[in-house]
Write an enzyme that holds these catalytic residues in place. Structure first.
Site, PDB file in Angstrom:
ATOM      1  N   ARG A  12      -5.515  20.653 -19.298  1.00  0.00           N
ATOM      2  CA  ARG A  12      -6.665  20.634 -18.475  1.00  0.00           C
ATOM      3  C   ARG A  12      -7.582  19.505 -17.665  1.00  0.00           C
ATOM      4  NH1 ARG A  12      -6.777  25.541 -21.175  1.00  0.00           N
ATOM      5  NH2 ARG A  12      -6.114  27.461 -20.024  1.00  0.00           N
ATOM      6  N   LYS A  68      -6.389   9.688  -6.441  1.00  0.00           N
ATOM      7  CA  LYS A  68      -5.230  10.593  -5.772  1.00  0.00           C
ATOM      8  C   LYS A  68      -4.044  10.322  -6.804  1.00  0.00           C
ATOM      9  CE  LYS A  68      -5.344  10.971  -0.528  1.00  0.00           C
ATOM     10  NZ  LYS A  68      -5.057  10.399  -0.097  1.00  0.00           N
ATOM     11  N   GLU A  97      -1.482  -4.115   2.386  1.00  0.00           N
ATOM     12  CA  GLU A  97      -3.206  -3.497   2.427  1.00  0.00           C
ATOM     13  C   GLU A  97      -4.259  -4.551   2.335  1.00  0.00           C
ATOM     14  OE1 GLU A  97      -3.038  -0.012   2.970  1.00  0.00           O
ATOM     15  OE2 GLU A  97       0.145   0.336   1.640  1.00  0.00           O
ATOM     16  N   LYS A 121     -11.957  -0.557  -0.613  1.00  0.00           N
ATOM     17  CA  LYS A 121     -11.771   1.202  -0.843  1.00  0.00           C
ATOM     18  C   LYS A 121     -12.703   2.123  -1.562  1.00  0.00           C
ATOM     19  CE  LYS A 121      -7.751   4.288  -2.297  1.00  0.00           C
ATOM     20  NZ  LYS A 121      -6.657   4.303  -2.552  1.00  0.00           N
ATOM     21  N   GLU A 143     -11.127  12.856   1.693  1.00  0.00           N
ATOM     22  CA  GLU A 143     -10.396  12.856   2.716  1.00  0.00           C
ATOM     23  C   GLU A 143     -10.802  13.711   4.142  1.00  0.00           C
ATOM     24  OE1 GLU A 143      -6.315  10.366   2.541  1.00  0.00           O
ATOM     25  OE2 GLU A 143      -5.780  11.375   4.829  1.00  0.00           O
ATOM     26  N   ARG A 189     -12.084   8.942   4.628  1.00  0.00           N
ATOM     27  CA  ARG A 189     -11.202   8.307   4.137  1.00  0.00           C
ATOM     28  C   ARG A 189     -10.041   8.179   4.922  1.00  0.00           C
ATOM     29  NH1 ARG A 189      -9.353   9.604  -2.002  1.00  0.00           N
ATOM     30  NH2 ARG A 189      -8.099   8.065  -2.402  1.00  0.00           N
ATOM     31  N   ASN A 216      -5.920   5.021   6.649  1.00  0.00           N
ATOM     32  CA  ASN A 216      -4.665   5.116   7.252  1.00  0.00           C
ATOM     33  C   ASN A 216      -4.171   4.674   7.984  1.00  0.00           C
ATOM     34  OD1 ASN A 216      -3.983   7.739   5.194  1.00  0.00           O
ATOM     35  ND2 ASN A 216      -4.473   8.800   6.384  1.00  0.00           N
ATOM     36  N   HIS A 233      -0.759   4.097   8.844  1.00  0.00           N
ATOM     37  CA  HIS A 233      -0.052   4.918   8.499  1.00  0.00           C
ATOM     38  C   HIS A 233       0.616   5.564   8.976  1.00  0.00           C
ATOM     39  CE1 HIS A 233      -1.757   2.580   4.708  1.00  0.00           C
ATOM     40  NE2 HIS A 233      -1.263   3.247   3.761  1.00  0.00           N
ATOM     41  N   HIS A 256       4.393   5.319   7.818  1.00  0.00           N
ATOM     42  CA  HIS A 256       5.273   6.006   7.532  1.00  0.00           C
ATOM     43  C   HIS A 256       6.321   6.322   7.956  1.00  0.00           C
ATOM     44  CE1 HIS A 256       1.754   8.243   4.779  1.00  0.00           C
ATOM     45  NE2 HIS A 256       2.260   6.904   3.656  1.00  0.00           N
ATOM     46  N   HIS A 266       6.521  -0.241   1.382  1.00  0.00           N
ATOM     47  CA  HIS A 266       5.805   0.625   1.771  1.00  0.00           C
ATOM     48  C   HIS A 266       5.121  -0.687   2.708  1.00  0.00           C
ATOM     49  CE1 HIS A 266       2.413   2.840   2.386  1.00  0.00           C
ATOM     50  NE2 HIS A 266       1.589   2.213   1.639  1.00  0.00           N
TER      51      HIS A 266
HETATM   52  N1  LIG Z   1      -2.907   7.412  -5.094  1.00  0.00           N
HETATM   53  C1  LIG Z   1      -2.766   6.500  -3.978  1.00  0.00           C
HETATM   54  O1  LIG Z   1      -4.109   6.180  -3.701  1.00  0.00           O
HETATM   55  C2  LIG Z   1      -1.651   5.995  -4.267  1.00  0.00           C
HETATM   56  C3  LIG Z   1      -2.025   4.430  -2.613  1.00  0.00           C
HETATM   57  C4  LIG Z   1      -0.909   3.879  -2.423  1.00  0.00           C
HETATM   58  C5  LIG Z   1       0.496   3.678  -2.387  1.00  0.00           C
HETATM   59  N2  LIG Z   1       0.578   4.532  -3.828  1.00  0.00           N
HETATM   60  C6  LIG Z   1       1.485   5.402  -4.144  1.00  0.00           C
HETATM   61  O2  LIG Z   1       2.051   3.864  -4.767  1.00  0.00           O
HETATM   62  C7  LIG Z   1       3.977   3.546  -5.142  1.00  0.00           C
HETATM   63  C8  LIG Z   1       4.364   2.163  -4.268  1.00  0.00           C
HETATM   64  O3  LIG Z   1       3.446   1.708  -5.745  1.00  0.00           O
HETATM   65  P1  LIG Z   1       3.620   0.076  -5.890  1.00  0.00           P
HETATM   66  O4  LIG Z   1       4.366  -0.919  -4.841  1.00  0.00           O
HETATM   67  O5  LIG Z   1       2.652  -0.820  -7.043  1.00  0.00           O
HETATM   68  O6  LIG Z   1       5.486   0.289  -6.594  1.00  0.00           O
HETATM   69  P2  LIG Z   1       5.916   0.434  -7.944  1.00  0.00           P
HETATM   70  O7  LIG Z   1       5.097   1.226  -8.836  1.00  0.00           O
HETATM   71  O8  LIG Z   1       6.750   1.390  -8.033  1.00  0.00           O
HETATM   72  O9  LIG Z   1       5.626  -0.695  -8.391  1.00  0.00           O
HETATM   73  C9  LIG Z   1       6.878  -1.693  -8.089  1.00  0.00           C
HETATM   74  C10 LIG Z   1       8.542  -2.483  -8.734  1.00  0.00           C
HETATM   75  O10 LIG Z   1       7.574  -3.882  -9.200  1.00  0.00           O
HETATM   76  C11 LIG Z   1       7.435  -3.481 -10.658  1.00  0.00           C
HETATM   77  N3  LIG Z   1       6.587  -3.903 -11.426  1.00  0.00           N
HETATM   78  C12 LIG Z   1       5.489  -3.401 -11.199  1.00  0.00           C
HETATM   79  N4  LIG Z   1       4.885  -4.650 -12.339  1.00  0.00           N
HETATM   80  C13 LIG Z   1       5.028  -5.584 -12.155  1.00  0.00           C
HETATM   81  C14 LIG Z   1       4.785  -6.609 -12.664  1.00  0.00           C
HETATM   82  N5  LIG Z   1       4.110  -6.919 -12.888  1.00  0.00           N
HETATM   83  N6  LIG Z   1       6.044  -7.383 -12.646  1.00  0.00           N
HETATM   84  C15 LIG Z   1       7.051  -7.029 -12.481  1.00  0.00           C
HETATM   85  N7  LIG Z   1       7.741  -5.940 -12.039  1.00  0.00           N
HETATM   86  C16 LIG Z   1       6.912  -5.448 -11.628  1.00  0.00           C
HETATM   87  C17 LIG Z   1       8.391  -1.792 -11.124  1.00  0.00           C
HETATM   88  O11 LIG Z   1       8.491  -1.567 -12.086  1.00  0.00           O
HETATM   89  C18 LIG Z   1       8.739  -1.419  -9.542  1.00  0.00           C
HETATM   90  O12 LIG Z   1      10.003  -1.682  -9.882  1.00  0.00           O
HETATM   91  C19 LIG Z   1       4.318   4.845  -4.349  1.00  0.00           C
HETATM   92  O13 LIG Z   1       4.488   5.736  -5.174  1.00  0.00           O
HETATM   93  C20 LIG Z   1       2.612   5.334  -3.247  1.00  0.00           C
HETATM   94  O14 LIG Z   1       2.827   6.977  -2.865  1.00  0.00           O
HETATM   95  C21 LIG Z   1      -0.696   5.865  -4.572  1.00  0.00           C
HETATM   96 ZN   LIG Z   2      -0.580   2.298   1.578  1.00  0.00          ZN
END
Ligand SMILES: NC(=O)c1ccc[n+]([C@@H]2O[C@H](COP(=O)([O-])OP(=O)(O)OC[C@H]3O[C@@H](n4cnc5c(N)ncnc54)[C@H](O)[C@@H]3O)[C@@H](O)[C@H]2O)c1
Ligand SMILES: [Zn+2]
Length: 327
Positions: free
Chosen positions: A74, A96, A138, A184, A194, A198, A202, A205, A209, A223
């Protein structure tokens, strides 16, 4: 790998016992089966309240580990140690957490704030340049949506941010990340769930998206790349409306995104173009439609975005029709 070994060695030196759970890279890991595996592994490691989950990785790991921490026993405390630029400035901040559903991304999750975000910019030195550039979209977003001075600073300093490393250069990178996180965090503090402000996060986005989904959430369009193209569209769309951002400022915003090598036109995206019907269907799906109107984040100027709830679908359709015809 290297980062995990460094983190484990640091914990061991501090006398903190740890166990590790390794997850395959990629969005596919934000799934029910992987979620179950990680929950079971965390429970199997005999974690107790008062112990910590550490999410060491990009946004995928942060979202997955954060959601596991939100529900196992929990709710467990967790720490974000972001290793991508996107995770540094976006996903690690704001609480999030989520996994994906067959119906769409991030549909199963929880709000669960980390007790600490440890953003060590040295971790980015191993990140592929394309991933770094994608995350930079971003960073630019925070300037465009609410901080014109920051945007001007980015225009002058982006090369140093991208270069990283070295003592004088890392200042720019650290500064960009710190300003982005503060931006942020300030918005999330005003509106965690949101229901209002918040939504400003977007910016770019809705268009983004739709493009990302049209490319099947694949390597064709990361992304941040989709967000860059989406912000360029939002700038142009705003410039068409009376009393909003002027054409010269919209062009300035787009110029910076293009300068760092991000896509700013639908024609910049590799592979077959999506159809207008496909994009409109994706936009309608993504957005709450109220009385036939769509909500978009539009721009009054650089550094001043606002929530517009009264955008008519046919206006968006006419605009995107023109954009799809560009080469
Ligand atoms: N929670 C939120 O508020 C929020 C906001 C924006 C995005 N997201 C989520 O984040 C995700 C995308 O995150 P991301 O862009 O970090 O992608 P990711 O986590 O998939 O990482 C991108 C790639 O880089 C590699 N990698 C990571 N760190 C590395 C490093 N230091 N050196 C070499 N390789 C490395 C990973 O293995 C992967 O292949 C999506 O699922 C999205 O929905 C969440
Ligand atoms: Zn984004």
């Amino acid at each position: 790998m290297w980062h995990r070994a460094t983190a484990e060695a640091a914990l061991a030196r501090a006398g903190v016992a740890s166990s590790r759970i390794i997850v395959a890279p990629g969005e596919a890991s934000k799934s029910y089966p992987v979620f179950e595996q990680v929950c079971e592994a965390v429970i199997g490691a005999r974690i107790e309240r008062g112990d910590l989950v550490i999410a060491l990785g990009g946004g995928v790991i942060g979202d997955l580990a954060g959601f596991v921490a939100a529900v196992v026993r929990r709710g467990l405390d967790y720490v974000q140690v972001p290793t991508t630029l996107l995770a540094d400035v976006d996903s690690s901040v704001g609480g999030k957490t989520a996994i994906d559903s067959a119906y769409g991304k991030n549909l199963v999750g929880a709000f669960h704030q980390p007790i600490l975000v440890l953003a060590d910019t040295a971790l980015l030195d191993t990140l592929p340049e394309r991933e770094f550039r994608s995350g930079y979209a971003e960073v630019a977003k925070y300037g465009l949506l609410g901080d014109a001075d920051f945007f001007t600073w980015l225009e002058a300093n982006w090369r140093e941010i991208f270069a990283g490393g070295g003592s004088s250069r890392s200042f720019a990178r650290e500064h960009a990340i710190a300003v982005s996180c503060r931006a942020k965090a300030a918005i999330v503090a005003r509106d965690e769930r949101e229901t209002g402000d918040r939504q400003l996060l977007n910016l770019g986005h809705t268009f983004g998206h739709a493009l990302e989904a049209a490319c099947g959430f694949s390597d064709r369009l990361l992304h941040g790349e989709a967000v860059a193209a989406g912000m360029a569209l939002a700038l142009e769309f705003s410039a068409r409306r009376q009393g909003l951002i002027g054409a010269a400022d919209a062009a300035r915003g787009i110029r910076h995104l293009a300068a760092v090598g991000l896509p700013t036109r639908i024609a910049d995206i590799a592979g077959p173009k999506p159809s207008l019907d496909e994009l409109m269907a994706l936009i309608a799906q993504d957005k709450k439609v109220k009385h036939g109107n769509l909500t978009f984040i539009l721009m009054r100027g650089i550094g001043s975005a606002f929530i517009e709830t009264g955008v008519e679908a046919r206006e968006v359709r006419a605009f995107l029709g023109e954009k799809l015809a560009e080469r």
